[in-house]
Design a protein around this motif. Sequence first.
Motif, PDB file in Angstrom:
ATOM      1  N   ILE A  66       0.839  -1.204   0.000  1.00 58.26           N
ATOM      2  CA  ILE A  66       0.000   0.000   0.000  1.00 58.26           C
ATOM      3  C   ILE A  66       0.870   1.248   0.000  1.00 58.26           C
ATOM      4  N   MET A  67       1.899   1.273   0.841  1.00 63.35           N
ATOM      5  CA  MET A  67       2.781   2.447   0.899  1.00 63.35           C
ATOM      6  C   MET A  67       3.528   2.639  -0.414  1.00 63.35           C
TER       7      MET A  67
ATOM      8  N   GLY B 199       3.907  11.048   2.260  1.00 60.56           N
ATOM      9  CA  GLY B 199       3.469  11.037   3.640  1.00 60.56           C
ATOM     10  C   GLY B 199       1.972  10.833   3.725  1.00 60.56           C
ATOM     11  N   ILE B 200       1.530  10.565   4.930  1.00 63.63           N
ATOM     12  CA  ILE B 200       0.124  10.261   5.161  1.00 63.63           C
ATOM     13  C   ILE B 200      -0.758  11.433   4.753  1.00 63.63           C
ATOM     14  N   TYR B 201      -0.334  12.658   5.067  1.00 63.77           N
ATOM     15  CA  TYR B 201      -1.136  13.827   4.720  1.00 63.77           C
ATOM     16  C   TYR B 201      -1.400  13.874   3.218  1.00 63.77           C
ATOM     17  N   SER B 202      -0.348  13.742   2.413  1.00 66.18           N
ATOM     18  CA  SER B 202      -0.498  13.815   0.955  1.00 66.18           C
ATOM     19  C   SER B 202      -1.412  12.715   0.443  1.00 66.18           C
ATOM     20  N   TRP B 203      -1.252  11.531   0.974  1.00 62.45           N
ATOM     21  CA  TRP B 203      -2.039  10.403   0.493  1.00 62.45           C
ATOM     22  C   TRP B 203      -3.519  10.569   0.828  1.00 62.45           C
ATOM     23  N   ILE B 204      -3.814  11.015   2.028  1.00 64.71           N
ATOM     24  CA  ILE B 204      -5.213  11.204   2.410  1.00 64.71           C
ATOM     25  C   ILE B 204      -5.811  12.391   1.669  1.00 64.71           C
ATOM     26  N   GLU B 205      -5.008  13.432   1.454  1.00 63.74           N
ATOM     27  CA  GLU B 205      -5.502  14.602   0.718  1.00 63.74           C
ATOM     28  C   GLU B 205      -5.941  14.221  -0.701  1.00 63.74           C
TER      29      GLU B 205
ATOM     30  N   LYS C 117      -8.367  18.102   1.902  1.00 68.99           N
ATOM     31  CA  LYS C 117      -7.468  18.721   2.890  1.00 68.99           C
ATOM     32  C   LYS C 117      -7.989  18.626   4.315  1.00 68.99           C
ATOM     33  N   LYS C 118      -9.298  18.779   4.523  1.00 68.05           N
ATOM     34  CA  LYS C 118      -9.826  18.730   5.890  1.00 68.05           C
ATOM     35  C   LYS C 118      -9.615  17.360   6.526  1.00 68.05           C
ATOM     36  N   MET C 119      -9.914  16.294   5.781  1.00 67.94           N
ATOM     37  CA  MET C 119      -9.739  14.954   6.322  1.00 67.94           C
ATOM     38  C   MET C 119      -8.258  14.635   6.512  1.00 67.94           C
TER      39      MET C 119
END
Length: 192
Positions: free
Chosen positions: A54-55, A68-74, A79-81
């Motif tokens: 997955i990574m 990073g996790i932020y970029s992947w979730i964004e 952006k909020k999530m």
Amino acid sequence: MKKKYLSVSSLVMMIFLGVFGFGNIANNFKEVGMSSATMLVIGILFYFLPLCLIMAEFGAYAQDRTSGIYSWIEIGLGKKMAYFAIWSYFIANIFYLPTLATRVPTYFSFGLFGDANISNIQTATLSLVALVISLIIGVKYQKAIGALSKPIGYVSLFTVLIFLVAGIYLHLTGQGATNLTTEMFIIKTTSK
């Protein structure tokens, strides 16, 4: 300014040490014995390998971004999530990191006395001292610690390899302290 990248070996060591941690392997063995080896193999097959895949997929998909996790979730949720996920991750560390400090006096006691014969107050006091010392060292020697992380990772992996090879050798030559049987590797559902 030149971009800096993590090498594949550094990334793999960070994931392995962060997810499994060699200390966890020893703790599990102490609690449940040889069946912890079976649990480790199951963990590798059903958790660690899929996590690595997955990574790798996220990293390949988001090549134009800092990883990073932020970029992947964004990418997937906005952006909020992504902000909420990162905030939750760091808030969880507030409760997780002090539990790591309790290992210092426990391991120290095991090393000196062969058992964890220390009281809760002693554990709490020594853990607090360990946290403060770690914080001071981490802040003061941040760059030096960063430079040592890769060699220490290799030394850790080499140490594990020595234990594996020595264990296999001792078993095959009949010099092992414990005779290995199939029953030892069966996970007992009635145990802890």
